[in-house]
Design a protein around this motif. Structure first.
Motif, PDB file in Angstrom:
ATOM      1  N   ASP A  47      50.452  42.629  49.161  1.00 21.86           N
ATOM      2  CA  ASP A  47      51.463  42.268  48.153  1.00 21.86           C
ATOM      3  C   ASP A  47      51.608  43.394  47.135  1.00 21.86           C
ATOM      4  O   ASP A  47      52.719  43.766  46.742  1.00 21.86           O
ATOM      5  N   LEU A  48      50.458  43.891  46.718  1.00 24.77           N
ATOM      6  CA  LEU A  48      50.435  44.894  45.656  1.00 24.77           C
ATOM      7  C   LEU A  48      51.151  46.171  46.108  1.00 24.77           C
ATOM      8  O   LEU A  48      51.982  46.732  45.393  1.00 24.77           O
ATOM      9  N   ARG A  49      50.846  46.581  47.300  1.00 24.49           N
ATOM     10  CA  ARG A  49      51.423  47.854  47.774  1.00 24.49           C
ATOM     11  C   ARG A  49      52.910  47.707  48.073  1.00 24.49           C
ATOM     12  O   ARG A  49      53.696  48.623  47.863  1.00 24.49           O
ATOM     13  N   ARG A  50      53.301  46.510  48.551  1.00 28.14           N
ATOM     14  CA  ARG A  50      54.735  46.313  48.802  1.00 28.14           C
ATOM     15  C   ARG A  50      55.496  46.281  47.483  1.00 28.14           C
ATOM     16  O   ARG A  50      56.591  46.830  47.372  1.00 28.14           O
ATOM     17  N   ALA A  51      54.915  45.646  46.475  1.00 30.93           N
ATOM     18  CA  ALA A  51      55.568  45.597  45.163  1.00 30.93           C
ATOM     19  C   ALA A  51      55.736  47.005  44.603  1.00 30.93           C
ATOM     20  O   ALA A  51      56.787  47.350  44.051  1.00 30.93           O
ATOM     21  N   LEU A  52      54.701  47.832  44.763  1.00 26.19           N
ATOM     22  CA  LEU A  52      54.791  49.219  44.276  1.00 26.19           C
ATOM     23  C   LEU A  52      55.917  49.968  44.966  1.00 26.19           C
ATOM     24  O   LEU A  52      56.670  50.709  44.350  1.00 26.19           O
ATOM     25  N   ALA A  53      56.034  49.728  46.264  1.00 29.18           N
ATOM     26  CA  ALA A  53      57.068  50.436  47.038  1.00 29.18           C
ATOM     27  C   ALA A  53      58.461  49.921  46.711  1.00 29.18           C
ATOM     28  O   ALA A  53      59.422  50.691  46.656  1.00 29.18           O
ATOM     29  N   ASP A  54      58.579  48.612  46.467  1.00 29.22           N
ATOM     30  CA  ASP A  54      59.904  48.012  46.281  1.00 29.22           C
ATOM     31  C   ASP A  54      60.453  48.173  44.871  1.00 29.22           C
ATOM     32  O   ASP A  54      61.665  48.080  44.651  1.00 29.22           O
ATOM     33  N   GLY A  55      59.601  48.338  43.885  1.00 30.12           N
ATOM     34  CA  GLY A  55      60.059  48.416  42.501  1.00 30.12           C
ATOM     35  C   GLY A  55      60.174  47.034  41.893  1.00 30.12           C
ATOM     36  O   GLY A  55      60.150  46.019  42.598  1.00 30.12           O
ATOM     37  N   PRO A  56      60.332  46.978  40.548  1.00 34.75           N
ATOM     38  CA  PRO A  56      60.267  45.689  39.864  1.00 34.75           C
ATOM     39  C   PRO A  56      61.418  44.741  40.196  1.00 34.75           C
ATOM     40  O   PRO A  56      61.192  43.549  40.370  1.00 34.75           O
ATOM     41  N   ALA A  57      62.632  45.261  40.269  1.00 37.46           N
ATOM     42  CA  ALA A  57      63.781  44.359  40.456  1.00 37.46           C
ATOM     43  C   ALA A  57      63.684  43.616  41.788  1.00 37.46           C
ATOM     44  O   ALA A  57      63.797  42.374  41.852  1.00 37.46           O
ATOM     45  N   LYS A  58      63.474  44.363  42.843  1.00 36.95           N
ATOM     46  CA  LYS A  58      63.401  43.747  44.172  1.00 36.95           C
ATOM     47  C   LYS A  58      62.189  42.808  44.265  1.00 36.95           C
ATOM     48  O   LYS A  58      62.259  41.733  44.876  1.00 36.95           O
ATOM     49  N   THR A  59      61.095  43.203  43.630  1.00 35.33           N
ATOM     50  CA  THR A  59      59.883  42.370  43.672  1.00 35.33           C
ATOM     51  C   THR A  59      60.118  41.044  42.953  1.00 35.33           C
ATOM     52  O   THR A  59      59.747  39.976  43.451  1.00 35.33           O
ATOM     53  N   ILE A  60      60.767  41.118  41.785  1.00 35.22           N
ATOM     54  CA  ILE A  60      61.020  39.877  41.036  1.00 35.22           C
ATOM     55  C   ILE A  60      61.993  38.985  41.811  1.00 35.22           C
ATOM     56  O   ILE A  60      61.827  37.761  41.853  1.00 35.22           O
ATOM     57  N   ASP A  61      62.994  39.586  42.469  1.00 31.61           N
ATOM     58  CA  ASP A  61      63.902  38.773  43.304  1.00 31.61           C
ATOM     59  C   ASP A  61      63.106  38.022  44.358  1.00 31.61           C
ATOM     60  O   ASP A  61      63.328  36.837  44.617  1.00 31.61           O
ATOM     61  N   ARG A  62      62.176  38.736  44.995  1.00 30.78           N
ATOM     62  CA  ARG A  62      61.384  38.111  46.067  1.00 30.78           C
ATOM     63  C   ARG A  62      60.474  37.011  45.488  1.00 30.78           C
ATOM     64  O   ARG A  62      60.320  35.955  46.083  1.00 30.78           O
ATOM     65  N   ILE A  63      59.952  37.297  44.315  1.00 30.14           N
ATOM     66  CA  ILE A  63      59.088  36.287  43.671  1.00 30.14           C
ATOM     67  C   ILE A  63      59.881  35.005  43.431  1.00 30.14           C
ATOM     68  O   ILE A  63      59.374  33.903  43.620  1.00 30.14           O
ATOM     69  N   PHE A  64      61.126  35.147  43.025  1.00 28.49           N
ATOM     70  CA  PHE A  64      61.936  33.960  42.726  1.00 28.49           C
ATOM     71  C   PHE A  64      62.329  33.195  43.975  1.00 28.49           C
ATOM     72  O   PHE A  64      62.352  31.961  43.976  1.00 28.49           O
ATOM     73  N   HIS A  65      62.664  33.913  44.999  1.00 26.16           N
ATOM     74  CA  HIS A  65      63.158  33.213  46.196  1.00 26.16           C
ATOM     75  C   HIS A  65      62.038  32.871  47.180  1.00 26.16           C
ATOM     76  O   HIS A  65      62.237  32.039  48.058  1.00 26.16           O
ATOM     77  N   GLY A  66      60.917  33.509  47.044  1.00 28.81           N
ATOM     78  CA  GLY A  66      59.816  33.271  47.985  1.00 28.81           C
ATOM     79  C   GLY A  66      60.030  34.037  49.269  1.00 28.81           C
ATOM     80  O   GLY A  66      61.126  34.561  49.535  1.00 28.81           O
ATOM     81  N   GLU A  67      58.985  34.121  50.048  1.00 28.52           N
ATOM     82  CA  GLU A  67      59.077  34.797  51.348  1.00 28.52           C
ATOM     83  C   GLU A  67      59.845  33.899  52.316  1.00 28.52           C
ATOM     84  O   GLU A  67      59.977  32.696  52.086  1.00 28.52           O
TER      85      GLU A  67
END
Lengths: 618, 447
Positions: B47-67
């Motif tokens: 999770d951590l490494r994907r978040a680093l690669a994706d950046g905050p905006a995309k990570t927060i979108d994913r957090i909101f919608h779930g996998e």
């Protein structure tokens, strides 16, 4: 000490486990070919002389395997492998069997001796196996081959192979003479062994193997063969048992038994069931456990030297007359388990203060409830004393009425059957108490806004009785009912009998069963428990989804792991076929006998065993 | 990040402006770990490494919608929680919820459900019927990101809420003023924002509602259909009108915004009205819970020193975070018992105000309990049989990061450095012992 006894129990358990696995195979291949192992089962070996005079008397547990062929038939059956996958928990024995093959360096030895490795193992242990455990995790195993020359050649070849394998580490394989006998290690001192007089002597401690060689040379301290307690235990055994385990009181008295004497006083039900035996197997004498494999089945017999206590508080489990005992079990359709006990409840309850010096909250609750249900009566004399000591318990799968539906969790029906001394008087007293109890249940459920039961009068074969049931009028999904629909409690007084059943269906079946001629008691036996593996398996399968979910949250398993674990239970239960435990003192000495009928003829079950018992006593 | 926030970080303009990575506030492991801890319970290395690669905006979108698969996952657990027409016993429900938190592809949903559980604070002990408690938590989950109007309307008609608030019977002749006060003080505007008259008329609005056999039952003849004045609005109000009026009241918006601020951003200091008001005003106008949470998670304030390590992990966050970090489920019924001992018993909040949280989570006894739980999870023996296995997880991610196990475990569990004194002691060789050591540090107790 505990580890040693557990290790010995595992050794004894392996044949049982393989017997179970064998039955699994047969269950799935009912018309298949019979295996080599079965063919072996018919030939019984001559009685074996175990070299007890070589075993130091410091041993605390001894395992003797005389009928090595019978045990190996179960252990070395090649057709078992496929069935092992049915029950992942049993993959350990599969690995063990594989390890034997590896240890024998199969191909090399098969080529060298011109026989398959199973035959070599059979020849190696043909003269019997003795394993003794002592303190500080010491063990000694003595194996006698069928021919001293063969054993020596096999050993020489093993040393040669090991020596070639240890060229880089010369200290790994070495030998030191002791009492004129070379004592070898092939693994740098992890184990030691010697070959002497056609026997292989193996131990994990060098002093232990030296002690054996001293005794063989007529030196050293005392041997097991001179120990009176051991010889007494041995004498109590069948002479040609496939295997026997003897355990000293030093081990038995330290076993962490769940219902050991210290714990019994806390649990009235445990006292009622086990107090009669607890003292018999924990005392000054050695305990003997005999294993046999008659016709591919498994029989375990535990013998204690204690005797029935016919006076004092614990006398409630023993009849005054030697000819009395538990009745044969009742037989009903869909039977999962049944038990028949001889327990004088009047004597038991009258001595409760001596049996339970601590007045636990459960005991106080029980007394309070009995005081309410049987108000104005003396519980010992007027209630417990109103039924005779022949008590029977029946557990059966339920046949759910399609008009009502099937609960999502299926609980088997359970019934207790008593014989009343004065049916006309006590029948109505019991009925009144039962209705009071139901009233209390309904009141409590009402307080929690839960549905209550409605009492009705039913008729079966001309016997009218009371039954209570929950209304199902408002239930929409008949395939997924609440657990409460497992219960339709009934009370029946039929002739001398009083039946308390959790369902009217089982009550009806028991009315039919009790209409047959009354059987005679089994002399000297005061507890008989029978379990039908197939029915048990069916019950587990009916509740498998619930059990899978339980395992997921209780054990942290994945769904797949939980499914595998639960699937193993019915496989093992079916493999058991029928299990019968009989306890008592038929000849004045305590025994506990467990028979696993791995191959019930034509699907016969524990139920038919009971019928046979009835027939035999009529 | 430094421990003391500068005043500029607390100015509303800066605070609620969207975070953009910069030289001063780069998108790094520390900020990614912070986001994933607060939006779930704790990240795995993946999770951590994907978040680093994706950046905050995309990570927060994913957090909101779930996998992907979150819906199917939740439906599966929904099925596991029931047995026939009934719910499983309450300790099993607690176990299933913990399992859901550990395995969920949508951890923020569970975190928000837990937040609302603390808000409405229903108690299974008072309800007495697991099915009603389960249905309540499902209602919370269904509305966790939606409209607070809908949430409040559902909650105030929920048998579990009414039973906990001692509002199971609402006769016209004797309106339940206690219930009226509970609805105003606990679920909506809060103490000081209503009068006794509001409480009395709120109680009248709820007349005719009864809980019978665990079900809500409306009895029209018992409803008082006279005129009532609730929070300044007058009409022939019913319970539904109460929900609409109370949800839209500014005091309700302010209370919820402050509570969420403590839950998501920081709980060490009470923020000023100036900081809270912009979000509270927006929430009062739309009552959109998801939007309020998103505003917080995307803000400069969230990624500033004012938020970093400014919360104490609840026992559930502590344990679920470890399980998620090491990608393993443990026996959650036993875990539920252990967490109850640490002060967070799911389905049984300690009071009608829910869990106090913050520094109340930590005292000498609970800190020892956390250390014992971490020991049981990593090293055993203990009440929980299954072990978390840091070794295999480190091996799983070993190729991507050729660093020593201790450093990789620090990256996973703490992200930033541990104190010098702790470093000087040197890590043990066993990854499980290292993980246990990190989980026992005071720093690890901070979210």
């Amino acid at each position: 000490m505990r580890k040693i006894i557990i290790a010995l129990a595992v050794i004894v358990g392996i044949p049982v486990t393989f017997g179970v696995l064998k039955a699994i195979r047969d269950h799935h291949n009912p018309h298949g070919t019979r295996h080599v192992a079965t063919a072996h089962a018919t030939a019984r070996q001559a009685p074996v002389h175990f070299p007890e005079e070589w075993i130091p008397d410091a041993a605390v547990a001894v395992l003797e395997i005389g009928q090595t062929d019978e045990i190996l038939n179960l252990l070395l059956d090649p057709a078992l492998s496929g069935r092992l996958n049915l029950a992942p928990q049993l993959s350990g024995p599969a690995k063990w069997r594989q390890a034997i093959g590896t240890w024998m360096f199969r191909q090399h030895f098969e080529r060298k001796f011109g026989a398959d490795w199973q035959t070599l193992v059979r020849r190696l242990v043909k003269g019997g196996v003795t394993v003794a455990a002592g303190s500080e995790k010491t063990f000694v195993a003595i194996v006698k081959g069928d021919d001293a020359d063969f054993v020596q050649k096999l050993h020489d070849e093993l040393v040669a192979v090991a020596g070639r394998g240890a060229r880089q580490n010369p200290g790994k394989v070495s030998q030191t003479p002791y009492e004129g006998v070379p004592v070898w290690t092939l693994n740098g001192g992890n184990t030691y062994h010697a070959v002497v007089d056609g026997h292989v002597v193996l131990s994990n401690k060098l002093p232990a193997i030296r002690a054996v060689l001293d005794l063989r040379a007529g030196k050293g301290a005392g041997s097991l063969a001179k120990r009176a307690e051991f010889l007494s235990a041995k004498k109590s055994m069948g002479r040609d048992a496939a295997a026997a385990l003897y355990v000293s009181p030093a081990v038995m008295n330290n076993l962490p038994l769940p219902h050991g004497p210290q714990r019994l006083q806390d649990n009235p039900m445990a006292v009622l069931l086990l107090a009669a035996y607890a003292d018999a197997f924990q005392g000054d004498a050695w305990t003997a456990l005999e294993l046999d494999c008659p016709d591919g089945n498994v029989s375990l017999r535990l013998s204690g030297t204690g005797k029935p206590v016919r006076t004092g508080p614990k006398a409630f489990a023993w009849p005054a007359a030697d000819s009395d005992g538990a009745l044969p079990n009742l037989v009903v359709p869909r039977q999962v388990a049944n038990a028949s006990l001889y327990r004088d409840l009047r004597h038991f309850y009258a001595n409760k203060d001596a049996l339970f010096p601590e007045r636990t909250s459960q005991l106080i609750f029980f007394e309070n409830m009995m005081g309410i249900f049987f108000s104005g009566r003396d519980i010992a004399e007027d209630v417990m004393g109103a039924v005779d000591p022949h008590v029977r318990l029946v557990v059966a799968e339920q046949a759910y009425d399609p008009a009502i539906g099937t609960p999502s969790i299926q609980i088997p029906a359970i019934a207790l059957v008593f014989r009343m001394r004065d049916p006309k008087r006590f029948g109505i007293i019991a009925e009144e108490a039962w209705q009071k109890m139901l009233g209390l249940v309904n009141f409590s459920r009402g307080q929690k806004a839960q549905p209550g039961m409605i009492i009705d009068r039913l008729d079966h074969s001309g016997v009218r009785y009371s039954c209570a049931a929950f209304s199902h009028a408002e239930e929409k999904d008949k395939s997924n009912l609440d657990t409460r629909f497992n219960f339709r409690p009934a009370i029946v007084h039929h002739d001398d009998y009083l039946i308390f059943s959790t369902t009217d269906g089982l009550a009806n079946d028991l009315i039919d069963a009790l209409g047959k001629p009354s059987p005679k008691a089994i002399a000297g036996i005061n507890s008989i428990v029978e379990i039908n593996g197939s029915r048990l398996a069916s019950l587990v399968e009916a509740n498998s989804e619930s059990m899978i979910r339980d395992n997921m949250v209780k054990k942290g398993q994945t769904r797949e792991q939980a499914e595998k674990g639960v699937a193993a239970i019915p496989a093992i239960a079916r493999a058991l076929g029928a299990a019968t435990l009989r306890m008592g003192a038929p000849d004045g000495k305590m025994i506990a006998e467990l028979n696993l009928t791995l191959h019930p003829p034509n699907g016969a079950t524990a139920a038919t065993t009971s019928q046979a018992g009835v027939a035999a006593n009529e | 990040m430094q421990s003391t926030p500068p005043d500029s970080e607390l100015s509303p303009d800066f605070a609620w402006a969207p975070y953009r990575p910069s030289v001063q506030a780069p998108w790094d492991t520390i900020r990614a770990g912070h986001l994933l801890r607060r939006a779930g319970a704790g990240p795995s290395l993946g999770d951590l490494r994907r978040a680093l690669a994706d950046g905050p905006a995309k990570t927060i979108d994913r957090i909101f919608h779930g996998e992907s698969g979150a819906g199917a996952f939740n439906r599966q657990i929904d099925d596991y929680e029931v047995q026939g027409p009934n719910a499983r016993p309450i300790d099993e429900l607690r176990g299933w919820w913990l399992r859901r938190m550990i395995e969920s592809p949508h951890p923020l949903l569970e975190r928000m459900t837990l937040f609302w559980h603390g808000w409405f604070a229903i108690s299974a002990a008072r309800i007495g019927q697991p099915r009603a408690a389960l249905d309540h938590v499902r209602m919370l989950r269904a509305n966790a990101f939606g409209s607070f109007d809908a949430m409040l309307a559902a909650a105030t008609r929920d048998p579990a809420t009414l039973l906990t608030a001692e509002g199971a019977e609402n006769f016209k002749a004797k309106a339940n003023e206690h219930l009226g006060r509970q609805l105003l003080a606990r679920f909506t505007v809060g103490d000081g924002a209503f009068t006794e008259a509001d409480a009395r008329d709120t109680a009248r609005a709820f007349t005719g509602l009864f809980v019978r056999g665990g079900q809500l039952r409306e009895v029209p003849r018992e409803h008082d259909d006279g005129t009532k004045t609730i929070l300044g609005q007058t009409g022939a109000w019913s319970d539904r009108d109460f929900a609409r009026i109370a949800a839209a009241h500014p005091a309700t918006a302010r209370r919820i915004t402050r509570a969420l601020y403590r839950h998501i951003i920081a709980e060490d200091a009470d923020p000023s009205d100036a900081v809270i008001d912009p979000l509270a005003s927006a929430f009062a106008s739309n009552r959109n819970i998801g939007q309020l949470v998103a505003s917080m998670l995307r803000s400069n304030l969230f990624f500033s020193r004012a938020a970093y390590r400014r919360r104490i992990k609840s026992p559930v966050e502590f344990a679920v975070g470890l399980c998620r970090a090491f990608e393993k489920t443990v026996p959650t019924i036993q875990l539920g018992h252990a967490l109850a001992e640490l002060g967070q018993d799911l389905y049984h909040p300690p009071t009608i105000k829910g869990w106090a949280g913050g520094t109340r989570w930590i005292n000498r006894q609970t800190m020892a309990g956390r250390i014992n739980l971490a020991r049981a999870l990593f090293l055993g023996p203990g009440e929980i049989e299954t072990r978390l296995a840091p070794g295999p997880i480190m091996a799983k991610y070993g190729d991507a990061s050729p660093v020593a196990p201790a450093q990789r475990l620090l990256e996973l569990l703490l992200q930033d450095n541990i104190p010098q004194a702790t470093q000087a002691a040197g890590p043990p060789d066993d990854p499980a012992a290292i993980a246990f050591g990190i989980a026992s540090l005071p720093e690890y107790q901070m979210a």
